[in-house]
Write an enzyme that holds these catalytic residues in place. Structure first.
Site, PDB file in Angstrom:
ATOM      1  N   LYS A  41     -65.421 -65.274  18.083  1.00 32.72           N
ATOM      2  CA  LYS A  41     -66.818 -64.980  17.714  1.00 32.72           C
ATOM      3  C   LYS A  41     -66.951 -63.627  17.031  1.00 32.72           C
ATOM      4  CE  LYS A  41     -69.598 -68.143  20.279  1.00 32.72           C
ATOM      5  NZ  LYS A  41     -70.818 -68.452  20.979  1.00 32.72           N
ATOM      6  N   LYS A  98     -62.944 -76.225  16.191  1.00 28.28           N
ATOM      7  CA  LYS A  98     -63.823 -76.936  17.114  1.00 28.28           C
ATOM      8  C   LYS A  98     -65.184 -77.203  16.464  1.00 28.28           C
ATOM      9  CE  LYS A  98     -66.202 -74.590  20.314  1.00 28.28           C
ATOM     10  NZ  LYS A  98     -67.512 -75.175  20.530  1.00 28.28           N
ATOM     11  N   LYS A 128     -72.086 -76.017  17.634  1.00 24.06           N
ATOM     12  CA  LYS A 128     -73.488 -76.309  17.304  1.00 24.06           C
ATOM     13  C   LYS A 128     -74.144 -75.244  16.427  1.00 24.06           C
ATOM     14  CE  LYS A 128     -74.954 -75.063  21.901  1.00 24.06           C
ATOM     15  NZ  LYS A 128     -74.818 -73.620  21.823  1.00 24.06           N
TER      16      LYS A 128
HETATM   17  P1  ATP Z   1     -72.139 -72.157  19.619  1.00 25.42           P
HETATM   18  O1  ATP Z   1     -71.570 -72.712  18.340  1.00 25.42           O
HETATM   19  O2  ATP Z   1     -73.618 -71.973  19.588  1.00 25.42           O
HETATM   20  O3  ATP Z   1     -71.392 -70.998  20.174  1.00 25.42           O
HETATM   21  P2  ATP Z   1     -70.965 -74.384  21.103  1.00 25.42           P
HETATM   22  O4  ATP Z   1     -71.152 -75.671  20.370  1.00 25.42           O
HETATM   23  O5  ATP Z   1     -69.590 -73.819  21.124  1.00 25.42           O
HETATM   24  O6  ATP Z   1     -72.021 -73.309  20.689  1.00 25.42           O
HETATM   25  P3  ATP Z   1     -71.691 -73.838  23.869  1.00 25.42           P
HETATM   26  O7  ATP Z   1     -73.092 -73.513  24.192  1.00 25.42           O
HETATM   27  O8  ATP Z   1     -70.746 -72.693  23.762  1.00 25.42           O
HETATM   28  O9  ATP Z   1     -71.525 -74.697  22.539  1.00 25.42           O
HETATM   29  O10 ATP Z   1     -71.124 -74.897  24.886  1.00 25.42           O
HETATM   30  C1  ATP Z   1     -71.877 -75.827  25.604  1.00 25.42           C
HETATM   31  C2  ATP Z   1     -70.929 -76.799  26.281  1.00 25.42           C
HETATM   32  O11 ATP Z   1     -70.393 -77.717  25.310  1.00 25.42           O
HETATM   33  C3  ATP Z   1     -69.718 -76.140  26.937  1.00 25.42           C
HETATM   34  O12 ATP Z   1     -69.400 -76.833  28.126  1.00 25.42           O
HETATM   35  C4  ATP Z   1     -68.636 -76.305  25.922  1.00 25.42           C
HETATM   36  O13 ATP Z   1     -67.353 -76.293  26.482  1.00 25.42           O
HETATM   37  C5  ATP Z   1     -68.970 -77.678  25.352  1.00 25.42           C
HETATM   38  N1  ATP Z   1     -68.487 -77.823  23.977  1.00 25.42           N
HETATM   39  C6  ATP Z   1     -68.814 -77.027  22.924  1.00 25.42           C
HETATM   40  N2  ATP Z   1     -68.232 -77.466  21.798  1.00 25.42           N
HETATM   41  C7  ATP Z   1     -67.503 -78.559  22.149  1.00 25.42           C
HETATM   42  C8  ATP Z   1     -66.654 -79.442  21.412  1.00 25.42           C
HETATM   43  N3  ATP Z   1     -66.445 -79.277  20.120  1.00 25.42           N
HETATM   44  N4  ATP Z   1     -66.070 -80.474  22.069  1.00 25.42           N
HETATM   45  C9  ATP Z   1     -66.281 -80.639  23.396  1.00 25.42           C
HETATM   46  N5  ATP Z   1     -67.070 -79.832  24.149  1.00 25.42           N
HETATM   47  C10 ATP Z   1     -67.667 -78.795  23.545  1.00 25.42           C
END
Ligand code: ATP
Ligand code: LTN
Length: 336
Positions: free
Chosen positions: A116, A198, A201
């Protein structure tokens, strides 16, 4: 099983960007399955979202939207508590105490911070660095037994376990040491355009992710355009064909079919057939969620009622943990 004998389950998602299919299969889907066998608390971790720059009015709306999406995905407000993190002030309080037990070296090793801080190199703030401590506080505050998350959170969970054990060792048994729950499949859904990263969102390129609220045509189009690998044959080879493997994993978790059976079904067919079918499957899974969402999001009274109840019940547990923690570390109790 009575309410009190159920193990405690806790998880949370940051209200940043667009809740996506990665979050759904990595986390939310499992929350729904596990909620009835646990006393469950699901957080919208708004304090965590402050670690990257947010537009205040958008953040405020997104918190309510995420809550409505949790419910639309199947979290049952009659069974589970849903809480906005900042409504329970003890999260921040416990985080401070736990930061006195966390070493800089431990935080320095966190790969999410490294990743990040590269992505947000204009805003490498102290909260981004200490974020895993706040996450540990979220979990330990409620004495959680189980924490369902995607694979990217494994390292943070290990840190939360280490902090809990350290506190218990230094001050006597206080915290439950939480167990991670990481699904065997779907724990790391990859970006559609860049299968080496990965799916996230808050990715600025919306073609990389399928949002839970994307309209059907957008979903179909994004899957159709997903990067696949050279070659024609449909086989599962994550190393050599990561784009195709990612689509097969998504297919498998959304249909509960084994990858080997999907591969067998598509022998002699083309990537475009698989993509077309996967597009329809994703639309079918998300359509009922979107219908439900559009009803719930209008009912602010209903949503606020859930938040009020969540905050009240969560605060009760949080106060109990905090008074124990303050007493154990040697702070003077409030005079009565
Ligand atoms: P951001 O991009 O806003 O940092 P993020 O998509 O990485 O967000 P988080 O809020 O960090 O999402 O994570 C929410 C949940 O979703 C966590 O349990 C995380 O492990 C899971 N998660 C996030 N991205 C993935 C993915 N690509 N595949 C599976 N699980 C995921
Ligand atoms: N750091 C997590 C979100 C999160 C979380 C939690 C997950 C914050 N607090 C407590 C599980 C339990 C992330 O996914 N980025």
């Amino acid at each position: 099983m009575t309410e009190t004998s159920k193990p405690v389950l806790l998880s949370g998602i940051q209200p940043s960007g667009h809740l996506c299919i990665g979050n759904y299969v990595g986390a939310l889907k499992n929350w729904v399955t596990l909620q009835s066998s646990h006393k469950s608390i699901f957080l919208v971790v708004d304090l965590h979202a402050l670690t990257v720059k947010q537009v205040p009015s958008e953040l405020r709306n997104r918190c309510l939207s995420f809550l409505a999406q949790y419910i639309a995905c199947g979290i049952d407000p009659e069974q589970s508590l849903m809480v906005i993190q900042s409504h329970v002030s003890q999260h921040a309080e416990l985080s401070w105490v736990l930061s006195s037990l966390t070493y800089m070296g431990e935080l320095n090793r966190m790969t999410q911070f490294k990743e990040k801080s590269t992505r947000h190199n204009e805003n490498i703030n102290a909260a981004l660095f200490s974020y895993p401590i706040l996450m540990a506080a979220d979990i330990l505050l409620y004495q959680a037994d189980l924490v369902p998350v995607g694979a990217d959170q494994k390292q943070h969970l290990e840190l939360a376990r280490d902090i809990a054990q350290r506190f218990n060792h230094n001050y006597s048994e206080t915290f439950t040491v939480p167990q991670p729950y990481i699904p065997k499949q779907g724990a790391r859904i990859m970006s559609l355009q860049d299968p080496a990263s990965k799916m996230s969102k808050s990715d600025k390129n919306l073609n990389n992710l399928i949002s839970i609220l994307d309209p059907p045509d957008v979903i179909r189009k994004k899957i159709k355009r997903a990067v696949t690998d050279s070659g024609k044959e449909i086989i599962y080879q994550p190393e050599d064909k990561p784009g195709l493997a990612n689509l097969l994993v998504l297919f498998s978790v959304l249909t509960n079919k084994k990858i080997q059976n999907i591969v067998a079904d598509y022998q002699g067919k083309m990537y475009s057939h698989l993509k077309e079918d996967l597009g329809e499957i994703a639309v079918e899974v998300l359509a009922p969620i979107q219908d439900e969402y559009s009803k719930i999001i209008k009912d602010k009274k209903y949503l606020n009622g859930i938040l009020k109840n969540g905050a009240e019940q969560a605060s009760y547990i949080a106060r109990k943990t905090m008074s124990k923690v303050y007493r154990k570390v040697g702070l003077v109790p409030y005079p009565r």
